[in-house]
Design a protein around this motif. Sequence first.
Motif, PDB file in Angstrom:
ATOM      1  N   ASP A 293       5.507   5.499  -5.063  1.00  0.00           N
ATOM      2  CA  ASP A 293       6.145   5.699  -3.701  1.00  0.00           C
ATOM      3  C   ASP A 293       6.435   4.724  -2.931  1.00  0.00           C
ATOM      4  O   ASP A 293       6.174   3.485  -3.343  1.00  0.00           O
ATOM      5  CB  ASP A 293       5.040   6.412  -3.007  1.00  0.00           C
TER       6      ASP A 293
ATOM      7  N   VAL B  46       0.826  -1.121  -0.088  1.00  0.00           N
ATOM      8  CA  VAL B  46       0.025  -0.059   0.258  1.00  0.00           C
ATOM      9  C   VAL B  46       0.846   1.175  -0.011  1.00  0.00           C
ATOM     10  O   VAL B  46       1.635   1.465   0.696  1.00  0.00           O
ATOM     11  CB  VAL B  46      -0.984  -0.106   1.413  1.00  0.00           C
ATOM     12  N   SER B  47       0.716   2.106  -0.909  1.00  0.00           N
ATOM     13  CA  SER B  47       1.635   3.215  -0.996  1.00  0.00           C
ATOM     14  C   SER B  47       0.625   4.511  -1.331  1.00  0.00           C
ATOM     15  O   SER B  47      -0.386   4.194  -1.798  1.00  0.00           O
ATOM     16  CB  SER B  47       2.454   3.350  -2.041  1.00  0.00           C
ATOM     17  N   ARG B  48       1.160   5.733  -1.038  1.00  0.00           N
ATOM     18  CA  ARG B  48       0.187   6.760  -1.183  1.00  0.00           C
ATOM     19  C   ARG B  48      -0.053   7.066  -2.764  1.00  0.00           C
ATOM     20  O   ARG B  48      -1.278   7.248  -3.077  1.00  0.00           O
ATOM     21  CB  ARG B  48       0.872   8.001  -0.563  1.00  0.00           C
ATOM     22  N   ARG B  49       0.957   6.936  -3.331  1.00  0.00           N
ATOM     23  CA  ARG B  49       1.009   6.963  -4.954  1.00  0.00           C
ATOM     24  C   ARG B  49       1.505   5.920  -5.654  1.00  0.00           C
ATOM     25  O   ARG B  49       2.546   5.409  -4.778  1.00  0.00           O
ATOM     26  CB  ARG B  49       1.531   8.600  -5.468  1.00  0.00           C
TER      27      ARG B  49
END
Lengths: 292, 423
Positions: free
Chosen positions: A192, A186-189
Amino acid sequence: VKPAPFEYFEPTSVEEAVALLVEHGEGAKLLAGGQSLVPLLAFRLVRPACLVDLNRVAGLAAVETRDGGLAIGAMTRQRTLEGSELVRARAPLLHEAVRLVGHPQIRTRGTLGGSLAHADPAAELPAVVTALDATLIAQGPAGRRELAARDFFRSYLTTALAPAEVLVEVRLPAPSPGAGAACLEVSRRPGDFALVGLATALTLDGDGVCRQARLVFFGAGPVPTLAENAARELVGRPIGEGPLGRAAAAASAELSPDSDIHATADYRRRVGGALVRRAVSLAAARARENAA
Amino acid sequence: MRAPGLYEAAFVRERALDMLAAELGRDPVELRRRSLVPADRMPYTVGTDIGGIPVVHDTGDFPAILDRALEAVGWAELRAECERENARSPEVRLGVGLACLAEPSGWGPYETAKVLVTSAGKLHVYTGAASSGQGHETTLAQVAAEVLGVPLEDIVVRHGDTALMPYGMGSYASRAAVMAGSAVHYAALKLADRLRAVAARHLEADPADLVLEGGRVSVRGVPGRAVTFRELATLVAPRRPVPGAHPPAGRAAEPWPEGEPLEALHYHHTSHETSSFGVHVAVVAVDTRTGVVTPRRYAIVADVGRAINPTIVEGQLAGGVAHGLGGTLLEELVYDAHGQLLTTTFMDYLLPGSADVPPIDVTLVEVPAPSNPLGVKGAGEAGTSGTGAALASAVAHALGLPVTALPLSPARVLAMLAGETPA
C-alpha cells in the motif's frame, strides 16, 4: 468501470511524443507503466482527450553508469531497478525503496519516470530522488533541460514539467565514500501507499561525524518533504542517541501532514519522528560499513 | 463480516476473561479450563435459547481441544519467551493470546434437497442452500455419493435456482453442511430405495440383496448381475423399452413403478441445533513506535463433528481467520461528520491479502454430532468468530494493556500506548 473515450497515440520517438503533446495541448496525457493513470481512467477521475503511450519509444529504458553515477531512462521498469546489480551497487537507496512500491505485478509495469511524473506525495520514488539529489532530464519542444529533484515536485500530483515536456532520464550522482542510506515506511498493508515514510541519505566522515544528511519524508505533505531542521541536528555530530532524539523531535515538529481515513496528521508526525530514529540509525550503520 | 454477533460477543467475553484473570492474578488458560464444560457433562444444556430453541452442547471434549491448541504453538514456552523479551522494553513487543468459543450452528427449521438420475445416468443434486464459494458442489456431491455409490465426476450439484428447488433457506449461520447436507443425505436414501425397487424388478432379485456401487446396482456377491443407473433411467422412461430388458421389447411398458422418474425430494426439518467448539491462538508482534500489529502465527483447533471434506473445512477455517483478521486489523467503515461513508471502495476499505495473513495451523477434531445423520457440526464461522478476541488477547499480552476496542489500527494502538484512547 471503463475509461471515458480517448484518442490513443503510439509515438516511437521522444520528438514524436513531444509533437503530439504540442498538438493536443492540455487534453493529452502521457502513458508510461499505467499503474496510476489506468486506475484513474477507470474511475473516470481523469478524462484526457488523448493518451500518448511512451511504451514504444526507443531508448528510454537504459540503466547506465555516467560520471561515476547512474543515468536511468525514465521508462525503466521498477522491477528492472529491483533486479539491477548496477542500481544495487551505485544507488542502494533506490534499490531498497523500489521494493516498497506496490507488488511485483505493479513493479513489472510501473516505471521510474512514471512514478516521478505522477508525483503522488505518498510514493517512495519521488522522495528517493530528492534524498539522492538527483537531476531529472526533461525534453520539450525547445530541447532538453535539467531540473533538480528538489525543485521538480511542486504540489500534490503536480511537477515542474511543462505541458509539452516528457521526463526522459534520471541522473543520480556518484555515491561518496562514507555514504549510507535507508528507506523505511509504515503502511497498512504490504504494497500500500505509505501512511508515512522516510528516505534518508547520510555521509559520515572517517571519524563518524555526519557531514551531510538529507531526510525526505513521503506521505507527510503535498510533496516529498525535506526535514531540514532534523538534518541540522545531525550534521556536524556523530550519530548517537542525543542527535537522534533531537532530530526525531525536530522532524515531528516541522512536518505538516494531512489527516485522512487511514491516519491522522498527529499520527504521521509522531511516527515520522520514530522513523527518523530508525532510518538514520540504519543509514549511519551502512555509512560506517562503506567508510570502513 | 462473517460470524455476525459471534465475533463481537467472543471479543467481549474473552477480553473480560483475560481481564478477570489479570485481576485475580490467575493464569488466563487455567481460568478458561476451569470454566469449560467437561466431556462427562455432555450433552450440556446451557440454559439459554436462540429463538426458543435451547442451546445444547451435544458432544465434544472442550478441555482437550484447548490443550491441543496450546500445544500447537507451544503456549507456555512462547508466553514465557515473549515476557522475557518484552521485559527488555524492545520497540517491537511480542504477545500470545487465545480465545475459546462454543458456537451454535445448523440453524433450522428446514432445508431442501432433490436428487435425480438423468437419462444419461448422471446424478443431479439440487439444494436450497446457495454456495458463495464454500464448496457445496463438492461437499454435497460427496454426501450423495456416499449413499448412492456414484463416482463424483458423475454428480452435478445445482444451487441458487428456485426454478429447480422452489423452497430453501440458504447458506448462513454455519448451517449448510448440517442442514443441506442432511437433506441431501435423506433424499439420496429415498432415491436409493427407488433405484433398488426398479433394479430388483429388472434383476429379479430382492431389493435387500442389492448394492449401489460405481454407478450400478448389483446383486450382493454376484457383481455380474448388475444394471447401471443409465439403464435404470432408460427402464423408467415411459414407453422406451430396452431390448432384452424388462419389460421385454415389443410389449407395452408397465405403468409402474418404472414409469415414475428416478428422483427423490426431501425437506429436512430440525427443532434443535448442534454446536461446534474451537480454540484460537494468535501470536503477534506490536511495533510500539508505529502501532503496527503484525500477526506472526495463528493456530485454530475446531471440533467440526465430522469433516465431510477435510480440505474444504480447513480452507473454510483458514479463510475465516483471514476474514476475521481483516476485521480486526484493517477493515473499518469510516464516516465523516455528516454521516457520509468514506470507505466506499477497496482502495479505502482494506481487505487482507496473502501478505497480511500469517501461517495458519488448522487442526480438525471430529466428535460426531448425534443430532444429524452426517454427524457434522457447523464450521463456516468458527474461523472468523474468535479472531478479534484472540488477536486482541495477544496484543494485550504484548503491551500489558487491556485492549477493549477494535479495529486495532496503527493509529488506535499508538493512541492506546500514549494513554490518549482508553485501552
